[in-house]
Design an enzyme around this catalytic site. Structure first.
Site, PDB file in Angstrom:
ATOM      1  N   LYS A 183      -5.398   7.089  -6.983  1.00 61.51           N
ATOM      2  CA  LYS A 183      -4.922   6.527  -5.720  1.00 61.51           C
ATOM      3  C   LYS A 183      -5.658   7.140  -4.529  1.00 61.51           C
ATOM      4  O   LYS A 183      -5.969   6.449  -3.547  1.00 61.51           O
ATOM      5  CB  LYS A 183      -3.411   6.751  -5.604  1.00 61.51           C
ATOM      6  CG  LYS A 183      -2.616   5.991  -6.677  1.00 61.51           C
ATOM      7  CD  LYS A 183      -1.156   6.415  -6.712  1.00 61.51           C
ATOM      8  CE  LYS A 183      -0.394   5.643  -7.779  1.00 61.51           C
ATOM      9  NZ  LYS A 183       1.022   6.063  -7.876  1.00 61.51           N
ATOM     10  N   GLY A 234       7.820   0.948  -9.948  1.00 57.01           N
ATOM     11  CA  GLY A 234       8.930   0.125 -10.402  1.00 57.01           C
ATOM     12  C   GLY A 234       8.593  -1.346 -10.327  1.00 57.01           C
ATOM     13  O   GLY A 234       7.642  -1.768  -9.671  1.00 57.01           O
TER      14      GLY A 234
END
Length: 403
Positions: free
Chosen positions: A204, A301
């Site tokens: 990231k 999620g």
């Protein structure tokens, strides 16, 4: 009315979240885009492991079938690993499709090439979901910080590691016990290596580096350290001094070099990440005009990631945005900083003449001030000592412990 036709690559947690959200938010999508949004194909590895969501959807294990779909507009990548996602997206772009990806590892290594190809083909590429799940970091940098120069970014980008460190402190449990709890809650994979060893946060960080600085540091130059060596005793000592462990990505540019660090650090109560707990992600962006901007929210999620993918979908045909601008980071604290060293009393005596001791917070822990290179050489000489950068304003809060 014609529709916007989408092929979905992967039907795991993220893929299912994207499909369900397109179905549940169809009315809003039509209001924003002026057309229905339709998933016309889903690519999976094994059809026997899935339930086909609709007879109208091509459910296939063969990507070639997807490339033959007429009037295919967008390909959404929700698979993991560098391949086959990279190869699939190259083909999709070549066919003139817009692409959106949630694949952080692939995009960390191949994002620049894909963006260059997309620019040549006149299509767009969205990658919001590669960095912080539902936290709109990419769009904020691309659209809302066009006048500001970005100086530095610090971020908590892995919810699994943040949950483990938070729970170890709150419950007083060991790393192994808390990792097992994270698995039971679905926060950690069966093989949690990418999370706890810092690879996920590293990917990231590399995506953010390319976006902000238009370049990345070489993999060998990135300091990457996981959280597996942090002991419950160290967390307890830190808590007694008003400090908390956080696993942080730091990005800044000095001279011609982009610096990226992925490491556990200790933060003071005044630091913006002190209250970031559980599986939350947070990004602090230092700018020349606004000062520090902090974004926070769920970093992973089904639906947070789906939210990021669909926000990219809305932006695909918007006017192109000017590349982010940046300035060199010149904070002197990068050359002389505070650290917390965990060591036994007899070891404290050995380095008091070479490293300035700011505070002794415990018989097994001290706060010191030193340059990075001195700390690095000290660590080489004393490899059994754990040391962590200290971030945020610090004043002595604990009575001095005599050596």
């Amino acid at each position: 009315m014609s529709s916007i036709n989408i092929a979905l690559l992967g039907y795991g947690t993220v893929g299912k979240g994207v499909y369900k959200t397109i179905e549940s938010h169809q009315e809003r999508l039509q209001q924003l885009l002026g057309k229905p949004v339709k998933v016309v194909a889903i690519l999976v590895q094994d059809k026997t492991k899935h339930i086909i969501p609709s007879k109208e959807v091509l459910f296939t294990t063969n990507f070639d079938e997807i490339t033959r779909i007429p009037n295919l507009h967008i390909v959404i990548d929700a698979i993991v690993g560098k391949e086959p996602g990279f190869s699939y997206l190259k083909i999709a772009i070549e066919k003139g499709c817009h692409v959106i990806t949630a694949n952080k590892e692939m995009f960390a290594f191949h994002g620049s090439e894909l963006q260059s190809q997309a620019k040549k083909k006149g299509v767009s590429i969205g990658f919001e979901a590669t960095v912080a799940g539902g936290v709109p970091v990419i769009q904020t940098i691309k659209q809302l910080l066009q006048v500001n120069h970005i100086l530095k970014v610090e971020a908590i980008l892995n919810g699994t590691s943040n949950f483990i460190l938070s729970n170890m402190r709150i419950e007083g449990t060991s790393f192994e016990e808390t990792l097992q709890l994270a698995k039971e809650h679905g926060y950690a994979e069966a093989d949690p290596t990418n999370d706890i060893q810092g690879y996920d946060a590293f990917y990231k960080g590399m995506v953010l580096s390319q976006l902000i600085f238009q370049k990345q540091p070489s993999v060998e130059e990135v300091k990457r350290k996981g959280i597996t060596n942090i002991l419950a005793m160290q967390i307890e000592i830190a808590e007694s001094a008003g400090l908390r462990f956080k696993h942080i990505v730091s990005l800044f540019k000095q001279g011609e070099e982009v610096h990226c660090k992925v490491e556990p650090v200790l933060v003071t109560e005044e630091h913006p990440f002190y209250q970031v707990e559980g599986v939350q992600n947070s990004v602090s962006i230092a700018t020349d005009l606004l000062g520090n901007i902090q974004l926070q929210g769920p970093g992973a999620g089904m639906f947070p990631t789906a939210s990021a993918v669909l926000e990219d979908l809305i932006q695909l045909n918007r006017t192109s945005i000017v590349e982010p601008s940046f300035k060199e980071w010149t904070d002197s604290s990068e050359t002389s900083a505070k650290w917390v060293l965990f060591c036994d009393t007899y070891q404290l005596v050995a380095f008091q003449e070479t490293i300035h001791v700011v505070d002794r917070i415990h018989k097994k822990a001290v706060v010191v001030e030193s340059k990075d290179e001195v700390i690095a050489s000290f660590q080489s000489a004393y490899p059994d000592i754990e040391y962590y950068a200290l971030k945020g304003p610090y004043e002595s809060k604990v009575a001095t412990v005599s050596v």
